[in-house]
Design a protein around this motif. Structure first.
Motif, PDB file in Angstrom:
ATOM      1  N   GLN A   1     -48.600 -17.178 -14.339  1.00  0.00           N
ATOM      2  CA  GLN A   1     -47.343 -16.128 -14.064  1.00  0.00           C
ATOM      3  C   GLN A   1     -45.985 -17.062 -13.512  1.00  0.00           C
ATOM      4  N   GLY A   2     -46.416 -18.058 -12.727  1.00  0.00           N
ATOM      5  CA  GLY A   2     -45.376 -18.921 -12.137  1.00  0.00           C
ATOM      6  C   GLY A   2     -45.034 -20.037 -13.445  1.00  0.00           C
ATOM      7  N   GLU A   3     -45.651 -19.964 -14.402  1.00  0.00           N
ATOM      8  CA  GLU A   3     -45.352 -20.975 -15.538  1.00  0.00           C
ATOM      9  C   GLU A   3     -45.421 -22.430 -15.038  1.00  0.00           C
ATOM     10  N   SER A   4     -46.301 -22.683 -13.786  1.00  0.00           N
ATOM     11  CA  SER A   4     -46.384 -24.066 -13.446  1.00  0.00           C
ATOM     12  C   SER A   4     -47.747 -24.514 -13.822  1.00  0.00           C
ATOM     13  N   MET A   5     -47.713 -25.999 -13.814  1.00  0.00           N
ATOM     14  CA  MET A   5     -48.845 -26.738 -14.145  1.00  0.00           C
ATOM     15  C   MET A   5     -49.644 -26.950 -12.901  1.00  0.00           C
ATOM     16  N   TYR A   6     -49.057 -27.322 -11.883  1.00  0.00           N
ATOM     17  CA  TYR A   6     -49.620 -27.308 -10.641  1.00  0.00           C
ATOM     18  C   TYR A   6     -49.300 -26.326  -9.310  1.00  0.00           C
ATOM     19  N   ALA A   7     -50.134 -25.926  -8.523  1.00  0.00           N
ATOM     20  CA  ALA A   7     -49.851 -25.167  -7.329  1.00  0.00           C
ATOM     21  C   ALA A   7     -50.491 -25.670  -6.252  1.00  0.00           C
ATOM     22  N   PRO A   8     -49.851 -25.930  -4.944  1.00  0.00           N
ATOM     23  CA  PRO A   8     -50.519 -26.236  -3.933  1.00  0.00           C
ATOM     24  C   PRO A   8     -51.201 -25.256  -3.158  1.00  0.00           C
ATOM     25  N   VAL A   9     -52.304 -25.595  -2.731  1.00  0.00           N
ATOM     26  CA  VAL A   9     -53.397 -24.589  -2.127  1.00  0.00           C
ATOM     27  C   VAL A   9     -53.373 -25.124  -0.553  1.00  0.00           C
ATOM     28  N   VAL A  10     -53.451 -23.985   0.089  1.00  0.00           N
ATOM     29  CA  VAL A  10     -53.315 -24.049   1.514  1.00  0.00           C
ATOM     30  C   VAL A  10     -54.463 -23.463   2.037  1.00  0.00           C
ATOM     31  N   ASP A  11     -54.936 -23.974   3.305  1.00  0.00           N
ATOM     32  CA  ASP A  11     -56.043 -23.423   3.925  1.00  0.00           C
ATOM     33  C   ASP A  11     -55.583 -22.050   4.890  1.00  0.00           C
ATOM     34  N   HIS A  12     -56.476 -21.387   5.503  1.00  0.00           N
ATOM     35  CA  HIS A  12     -55.911 -20.091   6.160  1.00  0.00           C
ATOM     36  C   HIS A  12     -55.120 -20.238   7.387  1.00  0.00           C
ATOM     37  N   ASN A  13     -54.753 -21.634   7.789  1.00  0.00           N
ATOM     38  CA  ASN A  13     -53.855 -22.006   8.638  1.00  0.00           C
ATOM     39  C   ASN A  13     -52.333 -22.230   7.959  1.00  0.00           C
ATOM     40  N   GLY A  14     -52.371 -22.099   6.531  1.00  0.00           N
ATOM     41  CA  GLY A  14     -51.199 -22.778   5.765  1.00  0.00           C
ATOM     42  C   GLY A  14     -51.159 -24.113   5.643  1.00  0.00           C
ATOM     43  N   ARG A  15     -52.046 -24.810   6.063  1.00  0.00           N
ATOM     44  CA  ARG A  15     -51.632 -26.226   5.767  1.00  0.00           C
ATOM     45  C   ARG A  15     -52.212 -26.486   4.363  1.00  0.00           C
ATOM     46  N   ILE A  16     -51.600 -27.797   3.906  1.00  0.00           N
ATOM     47  CA  ILE A  16     -51.839 -28.169   2.448  1.00  0.00           C
ATOM     48  C   ILE A  16     -53.441 -28.766   2.221  1.00  0.00           C
ATOM     49  N   ALA A  17     -54.087 -28.003   1.385  1.00  0.00           N
ATOM     50  CA  ALA A  17     -55.533 -28.342   1.320  1.00  0.00           C
ATOM     51  C   ALA A  17     -55.677 -29.179   0.056  1.00  0.00           C
TER      52      ALA A  17
END
Lengths: 253, 408
Positions: free
Chosen positions: B351-367
């Motif tokens: 949908q976002g036409e992106s190759m990569y997407a950041p994944v965050v944990d339940h605190n919103g921190r980058i995982a």
């Protein structure tokens, strides 16, 4: 008719007479003497008492007959519900009874039960069988299969399913059958007079009424009121017994 | 009903269900509806019976509470033969949920739920407490207790159906297409609610459906049935998707089974990529050096704030100065969570036409970073996925096993 007049206190006759002459100026005869007159109020107010006993007899005939008819039809319906192959034969059997003309029914019973209340009650009960039987069956057949399946799946026994699920859900149809049976019995019970069982028929089937119909109209009106009253009582009882039906009509999802 | 029996039947817990050559033949017809079914359902598991209509899945289920009587063979619940039990009493110990719900229209919700407790002769106070507890358990407003079924929506009615089946805490539940008559949105909600509930109550559930997607979602184990109740494969959802036992199973699961596997995984279950993290004010030389490192798979640096929450992607121009700017040139695009289902994550990426997407944990921190490439690798490596499923017991079909060996 004379007996009715003789039974009235003289003072009462005098009062009615006064009123009559005061309000009907120009009339020279009391209305019961004029054949063309459909309904005679003065005669009616004077003779209303004579309808009391027949009305009570009629009411008893109706209530007893419907109760007996209901008891028999209900048991027949439960038997047919349990043993499905009997459904049609029982429907046909009660249908045959229903088809016998009422006066012929009384005549057929005369050699067995003689003239009297029993004869009338037997015939009248027999007439209610078809209506009540058919409605009880219909009520039981209309119970949703899913409710029965769930009931069985939860471990209700056949008898518990009948009394706790099927019969309560069939109440609207069952009461409906009793209502129709009652109204029609009120009408047919006027013929009980031919079995010498009294009732409002005694006031209707009289040779003098051919030229003076007031008594027929009064007896007929009483019968109609009786039918309405019983119907209303049954309807009210049904409303109270089936609160879920009211909930359905008020349902606001 | 004696009190001793009432307590015995509310013991809770779960029992195993074992079919032993269970057979159902109607009349003298030659073909049995269910032919010598052998199946073991472990205590506390959801076993989904799935197959085309007429395959005997419902008949198989209904043999457990003897709504369908066995012609041959036996079924053991907790080691005890169902044939030795009085049918009505047996059924009171087995929860029963059907597609049409089958609530009693003339009884209130509370009375409906209280059906079996009343049959078992529970006292009024206990029944009242239990019905209140159950309404809360299935997420219904206690005020609905005095309503009649007709005043409830379809979804609410089926919640009551589930509550009614759970009333005496039965060790086994039978569910015949319980969510089949409910609209898709509410069906998904009810499925999720039931899974949450099951995680808590851990009943042995026999769940019948014709919908393979529902089977994959709900089942700890799935029995795929063909005609006459013949089980073509009995395995965990992922095993059925990765190594269908035969052509029938493969056809039944559908050509999109690779994609279906994505709905069994969460983003956090897979090993993610990493991108260099850059904080505002940090030296760009440091970030550029990190981009050169061989273990960094993503060719862009991610701008994060002081609490490691992703802010945006840094472009070459952003890194041309001496220090990292406070705002990134390129927008962040979709942000995923570790708890997201992979199928939804893929949808977000596309949908976002992106190759990569950041994944965050339940605190919103980058995982980590999820990329289209990770997903495509996952789909191409059945072995990796099988290792993640510890519960696989059934041996692989020979041809499949050799294929996988070749891949290794």
């Amino acid at each position: 008719m004379n007996s009715g007049l003789l039974g009235m206190p003289l003072a009462a006759v005098g009062e009615v007479g006064e009123g009559f002459f005061k309000h009907r100026t120009g009339a020279t005869l009391p209305c019961q003497a004029r054949p063309a007159h459909l309904f005679c109020w003065d005669w009616a107010t004077e003779h209303i008492n004579r309808f009391g006993t027949p009305a009570l007899q009629q009411f008893e005939l109706v209530v007893i007959s419907v109760l007996i008819g209901f008891a028999i039809a209900f048991i027949l319906a439960l038997i047919a519900h349990r043993f499905k192959p009997l459904q049609f034969p029982l429907l046909a059997g009660t249908g045959v009874l229903f088809a016998i003309p009422s006066i012929a029914f009384f005549m057929l019973l005369l050699p067995i039960t003689g003239r009297g209340r029993e004869t009338a009650i037997i015939a009248l009960s027999a007439y209610t069988l078809q209506i009540i039987y058919r409605n009880v069956m219909q009520g039981l057949n209309n119970v949703p299969d899913s409710a029965k399946d769930a009931a069985r799946g939860m471990g209700l026994t056949e008898r518990q399913i009948l009394w706790k699920v099927e019969l309560p859900l069939a109440i609207p149809e069952i009461v409906g059958g009793i209502r129709i049976a009652t109204v029609s019995t009120v009408a047919i019970a006027t013929l009980a007079v031919f079995a010498n069982a009294g009732g409002l028929g005694s006031q209707i089937y009289s040779s003098s009424n051919l030229v003076f119909p007031t008594a027929i109209i009064i007896a007929g009106a009483i019968a109609i009121l009786m039918a309405f009253a019983i119907d209303l009582v049954l309807l009210t009882a049904q409303r109270f017994a089936t609160p879920w039906r009211r909930a359905a009509s008020e349902a606001v999802p | 009903m004696p009190a001793a029996e009432a307590t015995k039947q509310s013991q809770g817990g779960a029992s195993s269900v074992v079919y032993q050559g269970a057979t159902k033949r109607y009349g003298h017809s030659s073909a049995p509806a269910v032919d010598h079914l052998d199946l073991e359902v472990e205590a506390g598991e959801i076993c989904v019976l799935v197959g085309p209509s007429g395959c005997g899945k419902t008949t198989s289920m209904r043999m457990v509470n003897r709504m369908v009587e066995l012609t041959e063979g036996d079924i053991l619940i907790g080691g005890e033969s169902v044939k030795k039990r009085d049918a009505a009493r047996l059924r009171r110990e087995i929860g029963y949920v059907i597609q049409q719900v089958g609530l009693f229209p003339h009884r209130t919700i509370t009375q409906n739920i209280a059906t079996v407790p009343q049959l078992l002769g529970w006292d009024k106070e206990r029944v009242r407490a239990r019905t209140a507890e159950l309404l809360a358990l299935v997420g219904l407003d206690p005020e609905l207790g005095d309503r009649f079924p007709v005043q409830l929506s379809g979804g609410q009615q089926q919640r009551v159906g589930v509550a009614r089946a759970l009333a005496v805490d039965p060790p086994v539940m039978l569910m015949d297409e319980p969510f089949g008559a409910i609209d898709p949105i509410n069906r998904e909600r009810l499925q999720n609610e039931f899974l949450r509930l099951q995680a808590e109550i851990r009943k042995t559930v026999l769940f019948v459906t014709h919908d393979i997607d529902e089977a994959i979602k709900m089942g700890d184990r799935i029995a795929i049935m063909k005609q006459h109740g013949r089980v073509e494969q009995y395995a965990t959802p992922s095993e059925i998707l990765i190594t269908p036992a035969n052509e029938f199973v493969e056809d039944f699961v559908g050509s999109d089974r690779a994609l279906k596997r994505l709905s069994l995984m969460r983003v956090g279950d897979i090993s993610l990529w990493r991108a260099p993290n850059a904080r505002p004010g940090q030296s760009t030389a440091e970030v550029r050096a990190e981009l050169e490192r061989p273990d960094v798979e993503v060719p862009y640096a991610l701008l994060v704030d002081e609490r490691e929450r992703p802010q945006g992607w840094l472009t070459k121009r952003d890194l041309s100065g001496d220090t990292v700017p406070a705002t990134a040139d390129a927008p962040l695009g979709p942000v995923l969570e570790t708890s997201d289902v992979m199928r939804d994550a893929l949808a977000d990426l596309l949908q976002g036409e992106s190759m990569y997407a950041p994944v965050v944990d339940h605190n919103g921190r980058i995982a980590g970073i999820l990329s289209i490439e990770i997903i495509s690798e996952f789909l191409n490596s059945p072995v990796a996925a099988t290792e993640e499923q510890s519960a696989v017991e059934r041996p692989l079909a020979p041809d499949r096993a050799s294929e996988i060996a070749a891949d290794e």
